[in-house]
Design a protein around this motif. Sequence first.
Motif, PDB file in Angstrom:
ATOM      1  N   LYS A   1       0.720  -1.141  -0.105  1.00 30.38           N
ATOM      2  CA  LYS A   1      -0.047   0.024   0.128  1.00 30.38           C
ATOM      3  C   LYS A   1       0.976   1.138  -0.127  1.00 30.38           C
ATOM      4  N   GLN A   2       0.167   2.330  -0.552  1.00 27.71           N
ATOM      5  CA  GLN A   2       0.851   3.545  -0.464  1.00 27.71           C
ATOM      6  C   GLN A   2       0.216   4.563   0.641  1.00 27.71           C
ATOM      7  N   VAL A   3       1.061   5.035   1.455  1.00 29.18           N
ATOM      8  CA  VAL A   3       0.321   5.847   2.696  1.00 29.18           C
ATOM      9  C   VAL A   3       0.649   7.188   2.454  1.00 29.18           C
ATOM     10  N   GLN A   4      -0.016   7.917   2.512  1.00 31.06           N
ATOM     11  CA  GLN A   4       0.112   9.658   2.632  1.00 31.06           C
ATOM     12  C   GLN A   4       0.019  10.046   4.051  1.00 31.06           C
ATOM     13  N   LEU A   5       1.372  10.815   4.563  1.00 29.04           N
ATOM     14  CA  LEU A   5       1.299  11.449   5.718  1.00 29.04           C
ATOM     15  C   LEU A   5       1.403  12.848   5.635  1.00 29.04           C
ATOM     16  N   ASN A   6       0.842  13.564   6.639  1.00 27.02           N
ATOM     17  CA  ASN A   6       1.019  14.982   6.514  1.00 27.02           C
ATOM     18  C   ASN A   6       1.739  15.261   8.126  1.00 27.02           C
ATOM     19  N   LYS A   7       2.954  15.254   7.989  1.00 31.86           N
ATOM     20  CA  LYS A   7       3.952  15.319   8.970  1.00 31.86           C
ATOM     21  C   LYS A   7       5.021  16.356   9.203  1.00 31.86           C
ATOM     22  N   TYR A   8       5.637  16.527  10.104  1.00 29.01           N
ATOM     23  CA  TYR A   8       6.816  17.313  10.145  1.00 29.01           C
ATOM     24  C   TYR A   8       8.153  16.081   9.627  1.00 29.01           C
ATOM     25  N   VAL A   9       8.947  17.146   8.970  1.00 32.83           N
ATOM     26  CA  VAL A   9      10.316  16.290   8.533  1.00 32.83           C
ATOM     27  C   VAL A   9      11.526  17.492   8.677  1.00 32.83           C
ATOM     28  N   ALA A  10      12.654  17.043   8.783  1.00 39.66           N
ATOM     29  CA  ALA A  10      13.500  17.797   8.904  1.00 39.66           C
ATOM     30  C   ALA A  10      13.771  18.598   7.842  1.00 39.66           C
ATOM     31  N   CYS A  11      14.024  19.986   8.010  1.00 40.35           N
ATOM     32  CA  CYS A  11      14.318  21.157   7.050  1.00 40.35           C
ATOM     33  C   CYS A  11      15.278  20.791   6.258  1.00 40.35           C
ATOM     34  N   GLU A  12      15.201  20.632   4.885  1.00 37.80           N
ATOM     35  CA  GLU A  12      16.246  20.223   4.065  1.00 37.80           C
ATOM     36  C   GLU A  12      17.248  21.751   4.026  1.00 37.80           C
ATOM     37  N   GLU A  13      16.749  23.057   4.194  1.00 38.66           N
ATOM     38  CA  GLU A  13      17.624  24.101   4.065  1.00 38.66           C
ATOM     39  C   GLU A  13      18.525  24.266   5.095  1.00 38.66           C
ATOM     40  N   CYS A  14      18.226  23.632   6.470  1.00 39.24           N
ATOM     41  CA  CYS A  14      19.466  23.999   7.369  1.00 39.24           C
ATOM     42  C   CYS A  14      19.743  22.393   7.923  1.00 39.24           C
ATOM     43  N   GLY A  15      19.259  21.543   7.503  1.00 39.78           N
ATOM     44  CA  GLY A  15      19.616  20.248   7.626  1.00 39.78           C
ATOM     45  C   GLY A  15      18.954  19.758   8.998  1.00 39.78           C
ATOM     46  N   GLY A  16      18.099  20.341   9.626  1.00 38.65           N
ATOM     47  CA  GLY A  16      17.258  20.066  10.898  1.00 38.65           C
ATOM     48  C   GLY A  16      18.047  20.850  11.982  1.00 38.65           C
ATOM     49  N   SER A  17      18.940  21.664  11.824  1.00 35.68           N
ATOM     50  CA  SER A  17      19.492  22.356  12.973  1.00 35.68           C
ATOM     51  C   SER A  17      18.753  23.609  13.390  1.00 35.68           C
ATOM     52  N   GLY A  18      18.177  24.244  12.571  1.00 38.17           N
ATOM     53  CA  GLY A  18      17.406  25.413  13.032  1.00 38.17           C
ATOM     54  C   GLY A  18      17.998  26.653  12.729  1.00 38.17           C
ATOM     55  N   ALA A  19      19.390  26.723  12.241  1.00 33.78           N
ATOM     56  CA  ALA A  19      20.257  27.776  12.282  1.00 33.78           C
ATOM     57  C   ALA A  19      20.653  27.751  10.928  1.00 33.78           C
ATOM     58  N   GLU A  20      20.512  29.448  10.439  1.00 38.89           N
ATOM     59  CA  GLU A  20      20.845  29.786   9.051  1.00 38.89           C
ATOM     60  C   GLU A  20      22.298  29.054   8.769  1.00 38.89           C
ATOM     61  N   LYS A  21      22.441  28.729   7.263  1.00 39.19           N
ATOM     62  CA  LYS A  21      23.356  28.316   7.012  1.00 39.19           C
ATOM     63  C   LYS A  21      24.722  29.335   7.228  1.00 39.19           C
ATOM     64  N   GLY A  22      25.875  28.615   7.653  1.00 43.41           N
ATOM     65  CA  GLY A  22      26.907  29.421   7.964  1.00 43.41           C
ATOM     66  C   GLY A  22      26.762  29.581   9.548  1.00 43.41           C
ATOM     67  N   THR A  23      26.009  29.513  10.346  1.00 45.52           N
ATOM     68  CA  THR A  23      25.766  29.854  11.365  1.00 45.52           C
ATOM     69  C   THR A  23      25.514  28.590  12.444  1.00 45.52           C
ATOM     70  N   SER A  24      25.555  28.590  13.687  1.00 43.56           N
ATOM     71  CA  SER A  24      25.455  27.804  14.752  1.00 43.56           C
ATOM     72  C   SER A  24      24.699  27.882  15.913  1.00 43.56           C
ATOM     73  N   LYS A  25      24.299  27.129  16.551  1.00 45.61           N
ATOM     74  CA  LYS A  25      23.727  27.354  17.656  1.00 45.61           C
ATOM     75  C   LYS A  25      24.700  27.586  18.840  1.00 45.61           C
ATOM     76  N   VAL A  26      23.893  28.594  19.891  1.00 41.89           N
ATOM     77  CA  VAL A  26      24.944  28.916  21.225  1.00 41.89           C
ATOM     78  C   VAL A  26      24.414  28.289  22.262  1.00 41.89           C
ATOM     79  N   THR A  27      25.146  28.470  23.454  1.00 42.43           N
ATOM     80  CA  THR A  27      24.708  28.050  24.842  1.00 42.43           C
ATOM     81  C   THR A  27      23.683  28.977  25.270  1.00 42.43           C
ATOM     82  N   CYS A  28      22.425  28.644  25.829  1.00 43.80           N
ATOM     83  CA  CYS A  28      21.664  29.781  26.375  1.00 43.80           C
ATOM     84  C   CYS A  28      22.275  30.412  27.449  1.00 43.80           C
ATOM     85  N   PRO A  29      22.088  31.758  27.598  1.00 43.01           N
ATOM     86  CA  PRO A  29      22.710  32.490  28.656  1.00 43.01           C
ATOM     87  C   PRO A  29      21.655  32.398  30.044  1.00 43.01           C
ATOM     88  N   ASN A  30      20.428  31.955  29.641  1.00 41.54           N
ATOM     89  CA  ASN A  30      19.382  31.914  30.946  1.00 41.54           C
ATOM     90  C   ASN A  30      19.843  30.890  31.483  1.00 41.54           C
TER      91      ASN A  30
END
Length: 380
Positions: A142-171
Motif C-alpha cells: 500500500k501507499q500511505v500519505q502522511l502530513n507530518k513534520y520532516v527535517a528542514c532541508e535548508e538547514c539540515g534540521g539544525s534550525g540555524a541559518e546556513k553558515g551559523t550555529s547554535k550557542v549556549t543559552c545564557p539564561n
Amino acid sequence: MADKRDYYEVLGIKKGATEAEIKSAFRKKAMEFHPDRNPGDKIAEEKFKEVNEAYGILSDPQKKDKYDRFGFAGVDPNAGFGGGGSGGFSGFGGFEDIFGDLFGGAFGGGFSQSRRNGPRKGQDLQKQMNITFEEAAFGTKKQVQLNKYVACEECGGSGAEKGTSKVTCPNCNGSGQVRTVQNTPFGQFASSHTCDRCGGSGQITEKPCHSCNGSGKIRKTVTISVDIPAGVDNDSVIPIRGQGEPGTNGGPNGDLYLVIAVSPHKLFKRKGNDLWLDMPITFTQAALGAEITVPTLSDKVAYKIPAGTQPDTVFRLKGKGVKSLRSGKYGDLYVKVILEVPTKLSGKQKKMIEEFGESLNHDGYAKRKSFSETMKELFK
C-alpha cells in the motif's frame, strides 16, 4: 484547590497504599496518558499532568504525610504548610528515574536534567489503514500519505541559518532548566522548570533558518510504501520504524504505527485464523446426499455431503483458512449447512410433498419419534 481530584483517586489507589503500590500505579497511569502515546489529545495531556502532580506528592514521605493530615492545604505553598504540588519535582529523586525507565527508550522521553538537552527521539505517529478482507488474508503493498513534520532541508534540521550555529543559552547556561528557591516557614524548597528561552534544549539560535523559522523542521505531505503481511486482522498494528517525526538535538526519528481496519466479507466471517461460511442446501441434497461446490478465498472446491445431513451441521475444510502471522500455518474453513425450505410451491408440488410425507413412518424421523415418545410419557 476545590476543583482538584483527590491524589489517591487520580492514581487509582486507596489511602494507605505502600510506596511500591504508589509507584506501580503511577507507572500505569503515566504510560496510559503520556503525550507521546496520545499526540494532540488535550484531555490526555491534562490527565498526564494530573498524574505527575499526584505522584509528586504521594511519593515524597513528608509531602504525603502533610497531604494525609491536611489535604490540599498541607501541600499548597500559599497555605503556609510548604511544598507545592506542581511546581517542579526536585524535592524527590525517584520521579525522574521512573520517567527515564518508562519513556527513555521507547518513546523518546528522557526526563532527567542530564538528558533534557541531549538527543531525543521524535514523536511517534499513528494512522488507520483500511484494507479489504482479501488483502488482509493474502497480504498487499500500500501507499500511505502522511502530513507530518520532516527535517528542514535548508538547514539540515539544525534550525540555524546556513553558515551559523547554535550557542549556549545564557539564561540556563546550557542546562535547559531554571532553578528557583522558595523560602517558607518550614525551610527552603527548591524547584526547577524548563527554561523559557531555549525550551529546555540548552541552546538558542541567534540567526534562525529563514525556511523553518529556527524550528529545524517543516510540515510536509509525504508518501511511503508499506508491505502489509498476510494474516493481519482488525486492530493489528504494523510498526514502520523511522517514519515518525524528526528527533531533537540529533535524536532519531519517531516511528509510525499503522492500525489495520479490515472490511467485512460478503460470505466469510473470520475467527482468529479460521474462516466460517453459512451455505444453504436444499431438502433433497440434505436427504439424499450430494456433491456441493464450496467457495474458498482463493478458489472453489468440491465437497460431498452425506445422505441424511441435518440442518446446521458443520464440516471442516482443513488448511482453507487464513495464514497465521506468527507460525505461518493456515487455519481451517468451517462450512455450516443451512437447510432452505422452499416457499413458492405449485399445487402439484404441494400434493407431491403431502404424498411423500404420508409415505414416511416414524423410523424416517428419529428425533421426532424420540420427542413424541417422551411427550407421551410426560402426559400419561
